[in-house]
Write a protein that holds these residues in place. Structure first.
Motif, PDB file in Angstrom:
ATOM      1  N   ASP A   1      -1.784  21.052   3.176  1.00  0.00           N
ATOM      2  CA  ASP A   1      -1.218  21.111   1.826  1.00  0.00           C
ATOM      3  C   ASP A   1       0.032  20.248   1.679  1.00  0.00           C
ATOM      4  OD1 ASP A   1      -3.243  22.791   1.120  1.00  0.00           O
ATOM      5  OD2 ASP A   1      -2.012  24.606   0.994  1.00  0.00           O
ATOM      6  N   SER A   2       0.713  19.949   2.775  1.00  0.00           N
ATOM      7  CA  SER A   2       1.899  19.104   2.708  1.00  0.00           C
ATOM      8  C   SER A   2       1.582  17.733   2.130  1.00  0.00           C
ATOM      9  CB  SER A   2       2.497  18.923   4.104  1.00  0.00           C
ATOM     10  OG  SER A   2       3.104  20.103   4.564  1.00  0.00           O
ATOM     11  N   TYR A   3       0.335  17.304   2.242  1.00  0.00           N
ATOM     12  CA  TYR A   3      -0.037  15.962   1.802  1.00  0.00           C
ATOM     13  C   TYR A   3      -0.977  16.000   0.604  1.00  0.00           C
ATOM     14  CZ  TYR A   3       2.333  15.395   6.092  1.00  0.00           C
ATOM     15  OH  TYR A   3       3.313  15.484   7.059  1.00  0.00           O
ATOM     16  N   ARG A   4      -0.918  17.118  -0.113  1.00  0.00           N
ATOM     17  CA  ARG A   4      -1.613  17.249  -1.391  1.00  0.00           C
ATOM     18  C   ARG A   4      -0.613  17.072  -2.538  1.00  0.00           C
ATOM     19  NH1 ARG A   4      -6.792  19.176  -1.055  1.00  0.00           N
ATOM     20  NH2 ARG A   4      -7.388  20.430   0.774  1.00  0.00           N
ATOM     21  N   PHE A   5      -1.061  16.462  -3.608  1.00  0.00           N
ATOM     22  CA  PHE A   5      -0.208  16.229  -4.777  1.00  0.00           C
ATOM     23  C   PHE A   5      -1.088  16.262  -6.018  1.00  0.00           C
ATOM     24  CE2 PHE A   5       2.290  13.009  -7.420  1.00  0.00           C
ATOM     25  CZ  PHE A   5       3.219  13.945  -7.834  1.00  0.00           C
ATOM     26  N   ASP A   6      -0.694  17.102  -6.986  1.00  0.00           N
ATOM     27  CA  ASP A   6      -1.506  17.237  -8.201  1.00  0.00           C
ATOM     28  C   ASP A   6      -0.948  16.439  -9.376  1.00  0.00           C
ATOM     29  OD1 ASP A   6       0.692  18.661  -9.080  1.00  0.00           O
ATOM     30  OD2 ASP A   6      -0.334  20.597  -9.203  1.00  0.00           O
ATOM     31  N   GLY A   7       0.012  15.578  -9.104  1.00  0.00           N
ATOM     32  CA  GLY A   7       0.639  14.788 -10.156  1.00  0.00           C
ATOM     33  C   GLY A   7       1.929  15.396 -10.653  1.00  0.00           C
ATOM     34  N   THR A   8       2.133  16.699 -10.339  1.00  0.00           N
ATOM     35  CA  THR A   8       3.365  17.385 -10.734  1.00  0.00           C
ATOM     36  C   THR A   8       4.045  18.029  -9.532  1.00  0.00           C
ATOM     37  OG1 THR A   8       2.464  17.846 -12.934  1.00  0.00           O
ATOM     38  CG2 THR A   8       4.363  19.158 -12.221  1.00  0.00           C
ATOM     39  N   LEU A   9       3.283  18.817  -8.790  1.00  0.00           N
ATOM     40  CA  LEU A   9       3.822  19.507  -7.624  1.00  0.00           C
ATOM     41  C   LEU A   9       3.102  19.056  -6.360  1.00  0.00           C
ATOM     42  CD1 LEU A   9       4.256  23.198  -8.863  1.00  0.00           C
ATOM     43  CD2 LEU A   9       6.073  21.548  -8.385  1.00  0.00           C
ATOM     44  N   GLN A  10       3.872  18.926  -5.312  1.00  0.00           N
ATOM     45  CA  GLN A  10       3.342  18.626  -3.981  1.00  0.00           C
ATOM     46  C   GLN A  10       3.268  19.915  -3.186  1.00  0.00           C
ATOM     47  OE1 GLN A  10       5.691  15.727  -1.902  1.00  0.00           O
ATOM     48  NE2 GLN A  10       4.778  16.168   0.089  1.00  0.00           N
ATOM     49  N   GLY A  11       2.276  19.976  -2.303  1.00  0.00           N
ATOM     50  CA  GLY A  11       2.183  21.120  -1.410  1.00  0.00           C
ATOM     51  C   GLY A  11       1.335  22.253  -1.942  1.00  0.00           C
ATOM     52  N   THR A  12       0.601  22.010  -3.019  1.00  0.00           N
ATOM     53  CA  THR A  12      -0.250  23.053  -3.588  1.00  0.00           C
ATOM     54  C   THR A  12      -1.709  22.816  -3.204  1.00  0.00           C
ATOM     55  OG1 THR A  12      -0.614  21.848  -5.653  1.00  0.00           O
ATOM     56  CG2 THR A  12       1.308  23.290  -5.539  1.00  0.00           C
ATOM     57  N   PRO A  13      -2.500  23.875  -3.019  1.00  0.00           N
ATOM     58  CA  PRO A  13      -3.898  23.709  -2.596  1.00  0.00           C
ATOM     59  C   PRO A  13      -4.747  22.944  -3.609  1.00  0.00           C
ATOM     60  CG  PRO A  13      -3.160  25.979  -2.287  1.00  0.00           C
ATOM     61  CD  PRO A  13      -2.101  25.293  -3.083  1.00  0.00           C
ATOM     62  N   GLU A  14      -4.295  22.860  -4.864  1.00  0.00           N
ATOM     63  CA  GLU A  14      -5.082  22.206  -5.899  1.00  0.00           C
ATOM     64  C   GLU A  14      -4.914  20.688  -5.917  1.00  0.00           C
ATOM     65  OE1 GLU A  14      -2.836  24.620  -6.551  1.00  0.00           O
ATOM     66  OE2 GLU A  14      -4.253  26.310  -6.591  1.00  0.00           O
ATOM     67  N   GLY A  15      -3.929  20.171  -5.185  1.00  0.00           N
ATOM     68  CA  GLY A  15      -3.627  18.750  -5.248  1.00  0.00           C
ATOM     69  C   GLY A  15      -4.657  17.883  -4.547  1.00  0.00           C
ATOM     70  N   ARG A  16      -4.680  16.609  -4.924  1.00  0.00           N
ATOM     71  CA  ARG A  16      -5.498  15.629  -4.235  1.00  0.00           C
ATOM     72  C   ARG A  16      -4.874  15.309  -2.887  1.00  0.00           C
ATOM     73  NH1 ARG A  16     -10.470  14.810  -6.021  1.00  0.00           N
ATOM     74  NH2 ARG A  16     -10.421  12.575  -5.448  1.00  0.00           N
ATOM     75  N   LEU A  17      -5.682  14.871  -1.950  1.00  0.00           N
ATOM     76  CA  LEU A  17      -5.242  14.663  -0.580  1.00  0.00           C
ATOM     77  C   LEU A  17      -4.888  13.185  -0.368  1.00  0.00           C
ATOM     78  CD1 LEU A  17      -5.031  16.560   1.891  1.00  0.00           C
ATOM     79  CD2 LEU A  17      -7.312  15.784   2.569  1.00  0.00           C
TER      80      LEU A  17
END
Length: 449
Positions: free
Chosen positions: A133-149
């Motif tokens: 999750d450290s390398y996920r980013f959803d365009g607003t928040l980093q570190g969330t399970p919903e973000g792109r990798l």
């Protein structure tokens, strides 16, 4: 180099990267490779270089893909990476820091590898959730399970607490419980017992501890119920009784309790060197330290961090990521290399055997921690931090670290006993808030670019 420097580098090179998109990443000269070879840039010492060489040799044997390595020490890495980006020679695969992910995404450095990782069948559930999750980013928040990798974890780095077992036994002090944290008072009392003049010359030559405020205050603040920001990282929260009490406790260990080397003593030999020499009772231990610490002349082990008013230990988890250049000429092979280094069992075993990290793979890590010949014996503490009580550093998931760095700028009078923690934090919070506001505004601008 600081995360501030790396962030500035990424932003400044956005224009150059736009041009890079028309070129071929990863190829071009002797330093970054050429021809059909992938290029991999990382930082580390001799142990890490040797381990990666062995892992990559196996990768080439299995896949036929040649890999050219560029390795630097930690201080040179940011400069070398900047030069590679500026010269339109971005490595195909390279180390990334958590705090730089958002700026690298915004400026086009990093490839979104979400789909490729899924297609490769990588079992992300067997990697530490914090690391992925450290390398996920959803365009607003980093570190969330919903973000792109935008990367995979090279490692997770639980910052554990160690003690000189030999020293405590020689002093007749019962060894700390490996499962129950010492209270602040208990820790201070033991540290006082260990702070002695061992040779009778009138000068102290053994101390209870010797902690660095920038790397150790986090544990005390969090375990005392304080924090740097609110949950969505929009408000600075250092000006609170909980935070002030923890910072004052830290300063008092030196100024009131005298259980750490004085400034002059630390100038003669810093506390890390004194720990290595067997003169310090309690000191932090990261996985990156183990290969060196295991050869010390005394026995050491790990325990939970001392706990403040919450009664629960807290500490931070670091991580480095492995990212893929958005301009790589062979992105599929580059993603294959990144997934291999992060998640392949054989590659992980090579890195773990070198004592430079804990295993990324959860099932492998559990076997590693319970090995009968484990050194330190309580390796499980590393895993407990990753699974239970570790947290990201306060600036790991914000757009830059200037707001966080501001806390340390004028903190010395507190550490010297010339200003109270409460007074200092009241002065620091508005300065930190202004910088955090700027950071969040920059993140919005980058996200809309």
């Amino acid at each position: 180099m600081t995360t501030k420097t790396l962030r500035a580098t990424a932003l400044a090179l956005a224009g150059a990267l736009a041009l890079t998109a028309c070129g071929t990443g990863g190829g071009g000269d002797d330093s970054s490779g050429g021809g059909d070879a992938l290029t991999f840039m990382f930082r580390g010492g001799p142990d890490e270089k040797a381990a990666y060489q062995a892992a990559i040799d196996k990768f080439t044997e299995d896949t036929g893909v040649e890999v050219r390595m560029t390795v630097t020490d930690a201080d040179q890495y940011a400069t070398k990476l900047q030069a590679a980006v500026s010269g339109n020679k971005v490595p195909d695969v390279f180390y990334i820091e958590q705090a730089n992910l958002q700026s690298y995404v915004g400026s086009g450095v990093l490839l979104d590898i979400t789909d490729q990782v899924e297609e490769a069948g990588v079992d992300l559930d067997d990697l530490w959730e914090y690391g992925v999750d450290s390398y996920r980013f959803d365009g607003t928040l980093q570190g969330t399970p919903e973000g792109r990798l935008y990367g995979l974890p090279k490692d997770v780095g639980p910052f554990a607490f160690g003690y000189n077992k030999t020293m405590l036994e020689a002093a007749g002090i019962p060894l700390p419980d490996p499962d129950v944290p010492l209270t602040f008072d208990e820790f201070r009392d033991i540290a006082k017992q260990l702070t002695v003049d061992t040779d009778g010359d009138g000068a102290l030559d053994q101390w209870g501890t010797g902690l660095n405020v920038q790397w150790n205050l986090q544990s005390m603040v969090w375990s005392n119920g304080g924090d740097w920001t609110n949950e969505d990282r929009t408000e600075v929260t250092v000006d609170t009784p909980e935070f002030a009490e923890a910072l004052q406790y830290f300063a008092d260990l030196t100024n009131v309790d005298g259980v750490t080397p004085s400034a002059s003593e630390a100038a003669t030999l810093d506390t890390y060197q004194r720990w290595m020499a067997g003169e310090i009772g309690f000191f932090p231990v990261g996985p990156w330290d183990v290969s060196v610490y295991n050869d010390l002349d005394f026995e050491y082990d790990l325990i939970p961090w001392p706990a403040g008013s919450t009664g629960e230990s807290a500490t931070w988890i670091g991580s480095l990521g492995i990212g893929v250049s958005a301009t790589s000429a062979d992105p599929d092979a580059a993603v294959q290399l990144a997934t291999y280094l992060s998640a392949d069992p054989d590659a992980q075993q090579t890195l773990v055997d070198a004592n430079i990290q804990i295993p990324n793979l959860i099932d492998v890590a559990q076997e590693w921690a319970s090995a009968p010949d484990a050194q330190p014996a309580n390796r499980q503490e590393f895993l407990d931090i990753v699974q239970d009580y570790g947290r990201a550093m306060p600036a790991s998931f914000t757009y830059g670290a200037e707001w966080y760095d501001e806390l340390w700028v004028n903190i010395q009078p507190v550490l010297d006993g010339k200003q109270t923690a409460a007074d200092y934090l009241a002065e620091a919070q508005p300065k930190m808030q202004a910088l955090l506001d700027e950071s969040n505004a920059n993140a919005e601008m980058a996200g809309g670019a």
